[in-house]
Write an enzyme that holds these catalytic residues in place. Structure first.
Site, short mmCIF file in Angstrom:
data_model
loop_
_atom_site.label_atom_id
_atom_site.label_comp_id
_atom_site.label_asym_id
_atom_site.label_seq_id
_atom_site.Cartn_x
_atom_site.Cartn_y
_atom_site.Cartn_z
N THR A 38 -15.77 52.32 89.92
CA THR A 38 -16.02 51.42 88.78
C THR A 38 -17.07 50.39 89.20
O THR A 38 -17.09 49.94 90.34
CB THR A 38 -14.72 50.71 88.34
OG1 THR A 38 -14.09 50.10 89.47
CG2 THR A 38 -13.76 51.71 87.72
N ASP A 39 -17.94 50.04 88.25
CA ASP A 39 -19.05 49.14 88.54
C ASP A 39 -18.57 47.69 88.66
O ASP A 39 -17.40 47.37 88.45
CB ASP A 39 -20.09 49.23 87.42
CG ASP A 39 -20.67 50.62 87.28
OD1 ASP A 39 -20.64 51.38 88.27
OD2 ASP A 39 -21.15 50.96 86.18
N LYS A 40 -19.51 46.83 88.96
CA LYS A 40 -19.25 45.40 89.06
C LYS A 40 -18.64 44.87 87.77
O LYS A 40 -19.16 45.10 86.68
CB LYS A 40 -20.56 44.67 89.36
CG LYS A 40 -20.43 43.16 89.40
CD LYS A 40 -21.78 42.51 89.64
CE LYS A 40 -21.68 40.99 89.59
NZ LYS A 40 -23.01 40.34 89.78
#
Length: 427
Positions: free
Chosen positions: A151-153
């Site tokens: 999952t991204d930032k």
């Protein structure tokens, strides 16, 4: 204890053979003088075996030294100096939920403390709770660690799954959670097959994107603040556009990592739609759900961003069709705040192992209440409060006019979506 055994065995060998060497590397040779002995001579092979047993501490058929060594291996000295029995490691999966605000994504960057990740806190809790040795935290490959999805930032998760090998200590979930912050929880644990890999065995992933509905307010004739309410007509148009994503398309314009002719840029989307809106703290929100085999970095945020740009009147509908071609298309990326990994799917694994009598199916139905409670307590309030105070969506919407959506030749608007079979591509 060893000396008498060796002397007794040596004496027996001297009586059986005329020549005996005390050096371990020398071979035993039987002398012709043995013929006059009352006791029948032992074959050369038997003499070698007897010599081996003598040197290994064999006495009366009991492997005293070997048994002692086996016992020593089963015992290890604990941190308090007491001997503790070593637990076997087992392959498990953990069901995780977390709020991604303040983190630079899920995946850990070993050796870098500048950008904090979810896995930094998870690995620390695993070590401190006694599930894994400390050196496994330094090298996650030693525990066969694998996440189902990166999952991204700023992205949250309500149903993330990781696989790893751990010591199955008592009260393992309680002990791990006791070393985690409240916004990261382990909601479930299941035993899986020894070769299970949460990333490779995952058939599909379901995300949702929660956004304030004023993101769909038309730039020319709708109010642009939280007083906006999504009409049924606009919701129908949103869902018609989202349905265009269903099926297999070349999504190279929806990530910065792929070229237009790379096979891995083709992804299969099973479904994508927007649910009915709801009001929280005076602001209306809507949830877009998307299920696909796999997604590339920023792909979902760009899928949402492009539909928002079309509905608001900044881009023509034809840009969707053009975005799947080889030409470069400027696709805006929606904020990471509203994106949540909701569920991961293991249909093929469940069909093969879910009812074999040894393993549980990975459906997490018993943990559903915990997942719902975590979303209500940590994920939804974080998205709502952050949007209200930091106005991430409103600020991103103000950047849409700078995008050039007419960089390539216009094409026909998206036709009714047809869903072909999956391409078999998964990362």
């Amino acid at each position: 204890m060893a000396a008498p055994s060796l002397r007794a065995a040596a004496g027996a060998l001297r009586r059986a053979c005329g020549a005996w060497s005390p050096r371990p590397g020398r071979r035993l040779l039987c002398s012709p003088r043995m013929a006059g002995n009352a006791q029948a001579p032992a074959p050369v092979g038997a003499a070698r075996e007897q010599d081996r047993k003598a040197r290994s501490g064999w006495q009366g058929g009991a492997r005293v030294w070997e048994d002692a060594e086996q016992q020593a291996k089963k015992l290890r000295s604990g941190p308090d100096g007491e001997l503790q029995r070593k637990l076997p490691k087992r392959k498990i999966v953990l069901l995780m939920a977390y709020s991604g605000k303040g983190y630079h994504g899920m995946q850990r960057n070993v050796g870098s403390s500048q950008f904090k990740t979810i896995e930094d806190d998870l690995v620390s809790a695993l070590v401190r709770s006694g599930c894994i040795p400390e050196n496994h935290g330094e090298d996650m490959r030693k525990m066969s660690f694998q996440r189902c999805a990166r999952t991204d930032k700023g992205v949250s998760a309500a149903g993330q799954v990781v696989s790893l090998k751990v010591w199955l200590i008592d009260d393992i979930l309680e002990k791990i959670n006791s070393h985690l912050p409240p916004h990261i929880r382990i909601l479930g644990l299941k035993r899986v097959t020894g070769g299970f890999n949460s990333k490779n065995k995952c058939d599909a992933r379901t995300y949702f994107y929660m956004l304030p509905t004023f993101a769909f307010a038309h730039k020319d004739h709708d109010v642009q603040d939280e007083s906006y309410r999504l009409s049924a007509e606009t919701l129908l148009r949103v869902n018609r556009l989202l349905a265009c994503y269903k099926g297999t398309h070349n999504f190279h314009n929806f990530t910065s990592q792929k070229g237009p002719r790379e096979a891995s840029a083709r992804r299969y989307v099973l479904d994508m739609f927007c649910e009915e809106p709801f009001v929280r703290d005076g602001m209306e929100f809507a949830v877009i759900k998307v299920k696909g085999q796999s997604f590339m970095t920023h792909q979902i945020r760009k899928m949402v961003g492009l539909v928002v740009a079309i509905v608001k009147g900044y881009a023509p509908e034809s840009v969707l069709e053009r975005s799947w071609g080889e030409a470069k298309v400027d696709v805006p990326k929606a904020p990471g705040l509203g994106l949540v990994l909701e569920r991961v799917h293991f249909e093929k694994y469940n069909q093969r192992f879910g009812n074999d009598g040894l393993h549980e199916p990975l459906d997490w139905s018993r943990e559903e209440a915990g997942v719902t409670a975590f979303k209500e307590q940590h994920i939804y309030p974080t998205i709502i409060s952050t949007e209200r105070h930091e106005r991430s969506m409103a600020q991103w919407l103000s950047t849409l006019p700078v995008h050039d959506f007419n960089a390539t030749a216009n094409a026909a608007a998206c036709p009714d979506a047809k869903v072909p079979g999956p391409p078999g591509d998964s990362d």
